[in-house]
Design a protein around this motif. Structure first.
Motif, PDB file in Angstrom:
ATOM      1  N   GLY A  43       6.533  -2.319  -6.130  1.00 34.96           N
ATOM      2  CA  GLY A  43       5.393  -1.422  -6.037  1.00 34.96           C
ATOM      3  C   GLY A  43       4.741  -1.303  -7.399  1.00 34.96           C
ATOM      4  O   GLY A  43       5.027  -2.072  -8.312  1.00 34.96           O
ATOM      5  N   ALA A  44       3.828  -0.348  -7.541  1.00 32.21           N
ATOM      6  CA  ALA A  44       3.205  -0.121  -8.848  1.00 32.21           C
ATOM      7  C   ALA A  44       4.186   0.685  -9.689  1.00 32.21           C
ATOM      8  O   ALA A  44       4.028   1.888  -9.916  1.00 32.21           O
ATOM      9  N   ILE A  56       4.501   1.960  -3.416  1.00 27.84           N
ATOM     10  CA  ILE A  56       3.562   1.097  -2.697  1.00 27.84           C
ATOM     11  C   ILE A  56       2.271   1.848  -2.387  1.00 27.84           C
ATOM     12  O   ILE A  56       1.199   1.248  -2.333  1.00 27.84           O
ATOM     13  N   ASP A  57       2.361   3.174  -2.235  1.00 28.07           N
ATOM     14  CA  ASP A  57       1.146   3.965  -2.089  1.00 28.07           C
ATOM     15  C   ASP A  57       0.319   3.920  -3.371  1.00 28.07           C
ATOM     16  O   ASP A  57      -0.913   3.856  -3.337  1.00 28.07           O
ATOM     17  N   ALA A  58       0.997   3.954  -4.519  1.00 26.11           N
ATOM     18  CA  ALA A  58       0.285   3.861  -5.797  1.00 26.11           C
ATOM     19  C   ALA A  58      -0.422   2.517  -5.906  1.00 26.11           C
ATOM     20  O   ALA A  58      -1.570   2.443  -6.378  1.00 26.11           O
ATOM     21  N   ALA A  59       0.243   1.451  -5.479  1.00 27.33           N
ATOM     22  CA  ALA A  59      -0.402   0.134  -5.484  1.00 27.33           C
ATOM     23  C   ALA A  59      -1.610   0.126  -4.564  1.00 27.33           C
ATOM     24  O   ALA A  59      -2.663  -0.445  -4.895  1.00 27.33           O
ATOM     25  N   ARG A  61      -3.531   2.654  -3.773  1.00 26.76           N
ATOM     26  CA  ARG A  61      -4.633   3.403  -4.402  1.00 26.76           C
ATOM     27  C   ARG A  61      -5.314   2.586  -5.492  1.00 26.76           C
ATOM     28  O   ARG A  61      -6.505   2.783  -5.771  1.00 26.76           O
ATOM     29  N   LEU A  62      -4.575   1.677  -6.112  1.00 25.96           N
ATOM     30  CA  LEU A  62      -5.156   0.800  -7.125  1.00 25.96           C
ATOM     31  C   LEU A  62      -5.890  -0.386  -6.498  1.00 25.96           C
ATOM     32  O   LEU A  62      -6.500  -1.175  -7.201  1.00 25.96           O
ATOM     33  N   GLY A  63      -5.821  -0.506  -5.166  1.00 22.74           N
ATOM     34  CA  GLY A  63      -6.477  -1.612  -4.492  1.00 22.74           C
ATOM     35  C   GLY A  63      -5.694  -2.905  -4.576  1.00 22.74           C
ATOM     36  O   GLY A  63      -6.272  -3.989  -4.479  1.00 22.74           O
ATOM     37  N   VAL A  64      -4.374  -2.820  -4.731  1.00 22.30           N
ATOM     38  CA  VAL A  64      -3.528  -4.004  -4.856  1.00 22.30           C
ATOM     39  C   VAL A  64      -2.931  -4.330  -3.495  1.00 22.30           C
ATOM     40  O   VAL A  64      -2.248  -3.500  -2.886  1.00 22.30           O
ATOM     41  N   GLU A  65      -3.165  -5.536  -3.033  1.00 15.80           N
ATOM     42  CA  GLU A  65      -2.726  -5.928  -1.701  1.00 15.80           C
ATOM     43  C   GLU A  65      -1.251  -6.288  -1.640  1.00 15.80           C
ATOM     44  O   GLU A  65      -0.529  -5.860  -0.741  1.00 15.80           O
ATOM     45  N   TRP A  66      -0.780  -7.110  -2.573  1.00 17.87           N
ATOM     46  CA  TRP A  66       0.581  -7.628  -2.504  1.00 17.87           C
ATOM     47  C   TRP A  66       1.555  -6.747  -3.267  1.00 17.87           C
ATOM     48  O   TRP A  66       1.320  -6.399  -4.431  1.00 17.87           O
ATOM     49  N   VAL A  67       2.670  -6.394  -2.598  1.00 12.18           N
ATOM     50  CA  VAL A  67       3.749  -5.649  -3.235  1.00 12.18           C
ATOM     51  C   VAL A  67       5.053  -6.437  -3.087  1.00 12.18           C
ATOM     52  O   VAL A  67       5.200  -7.261  -2.184  1.00 12.18           O
ATOM     53  N   GLU A  68       5.984  -6.171  -3.994  1.00 10.79           N
ATOM     54  CA  GLU A  68       7.283  -6.836  -3.990  1.00 10.79           C
ATOM     55  C   GLU A  68       8.366  -5.777  -3.856  1.00 10.79           C
ATOM     56  O   GLU A  68       8.212  -4.656  -4.343  1.00 10.79           O
ATOM     57  N   ASN A  69       9.468  -6.130  -3.157  1.00 13.37           N
ATOM     58  CA  ASN A  69      10.565  -5.175  -3.022  1.00 13.37           C
ATOM     59  C   ASN A  69      11.909  -5.884  -3.026  1.00 13.37           C
ATOM     60  O   ASN A  69      11.985  -7.110  -3.183  1.00 13.37           O
ATOM     61  N   ASP A  70      12.992  -5.117  -2.863  1.00  7.57           N
ATOM     62  CA  ASP A  70      14.349  -5.639  -2.869  1.00  7.57           C
ATOM     63  C   ASP A  70      15.104  -5.032  -1.685  1.00  7.57           C
ATOM     64  O   ASP A  70      15.115  -3.807  -1.524  1.00  7.57           O
TER      65      ASP A  70
END
Length: 297
Positions: A43-44, A56-59, A61-70
């Protein structure tokens, strides 16, 4: 299932990257005529506690489409989102369960983990944030209209996690043709795990975390669509070697690099021709690699 409101992702941020103006460095290097994809690492995670719904909500709000997780697994077999094998760094587990060192995820049930605060360590405003289940996480990613670079973390600790994860993704609607083609990539440091994922679902894109030798790259191209090395080992020749091979879907392999948080390094790796940049500061990286040439305005 947790239902949480979140600010909608700006529609323009989710349009194809090719519609964006490029910075000079990124434009010069981009092998497909567009800048590298920006992926929000856990996330962000510079702006909210990593691997939480807040990140991921922060991402979003920044307009970022792709997130990574574990993805990891609890003692009672539930899939949760956490980076470390231990809960100690990013939750208050030491206070809640003081006598259960080293506080490994696999030693706790989901009910126990759900009692933990996974946000206060990052900042008071995130007090009460929880370690999300994979189900809750996927609900939020879908709600935000985001895409996911999913890491199966330390799969050798969790036999059968590949099949279990795919089953849960299917139940959440994430193995449809549209999701698989455009919104999902599964990565791991464990090559055998990626072989298993590819065998079970050959339509899913996969990425190997590491930098195999150039001589070994053809082996990985049989079941991987991406080679994803740390940024300090990326060279122009290595990027060219990766791009020179076609993966299991008969497309040139991609290279996503990690973890890049400063503008200078982002421009450097973009100039080397990488296809994606994984970052804790997705707004910083996106703005520099997708920035327009202001001097020409």
């Amino acid at each position: 299932m947790r239902i949480r409101p979140v600010a909608a992702v700006a529609a323009g941020a989710l349009l194809g990257l090719s519609a964006l103006a490029l910075s000079p460095a990124a434009a010069q290097a981009a092998p497909h005529g567009h800048p590298p994809v920006t992926v929000a690492h856990r996330g962000a995670s510079s702006y909210a506690p990593e691997n939480t719904l807040a990140s991921i909500d922060a991402a979003a709000r920044l307009g970022v489409e792709w997130v990574e997780n574990d993805v990891q697994r609890t003692k009672d077999g539930e899939l949760v989102i956490l980076h470390d094998s231990s809960l100690a760094r990013t939750t208050n587990v030491e206070q809640v369960f003081p006598n259960r060192s080293p506080w490994n995820v696999s030693d706790f049930t989901l009910r126990e983990i759900d009692k933990l605060d996974a946000g206060s360590w990052f900042g008071r405003k995130f007090k009460g944030e929880r370690v999300p289940t994979l189900e809750d996480y996927m609900d939020e990613v879908e709600h935000n209209d985001q895409s996911l670079l999913m890491e199966l973390k330390s799969p050798e600790l969790y036999p059968g996690i590949e099949r279990q994860t795919l089953k849960e993704l299917r139940s959440e609607g994430w193995l449809t043709s549209s999701h698989v083609k455009h919104r999902l990539i599964i990565q791991s440091f464990n090559a055998d795990t990626l072989k298993t994922v590819h065998t079970l679902r050959p339509d899913i894109r996969t990425g190997f975390l590491g930098n195999p030798s150039v001589a070994d790259l053809p082996k990985f191209a049989k079941y991987c669509d991406q080679i994803n090395p740390v940024h300090t080992v990326v060279t122009r020749d290595y990027v060219a070697a990766v791009h020179g091979l076609k993966g299991p879907h008969r497309r040139p392999l991609d290279l996503y690099t990690w973890t890049v948080d400063d503008p200078a390094t982002a421009l450097k790796v973009a100039g080397l021709g990488v296809d994606g940049i994984i970052t804790n500061k997705p707004d910083v990286v996106r703005d520099v690699v997708e920035g327009s040439d202001d001097e020409d305005d």
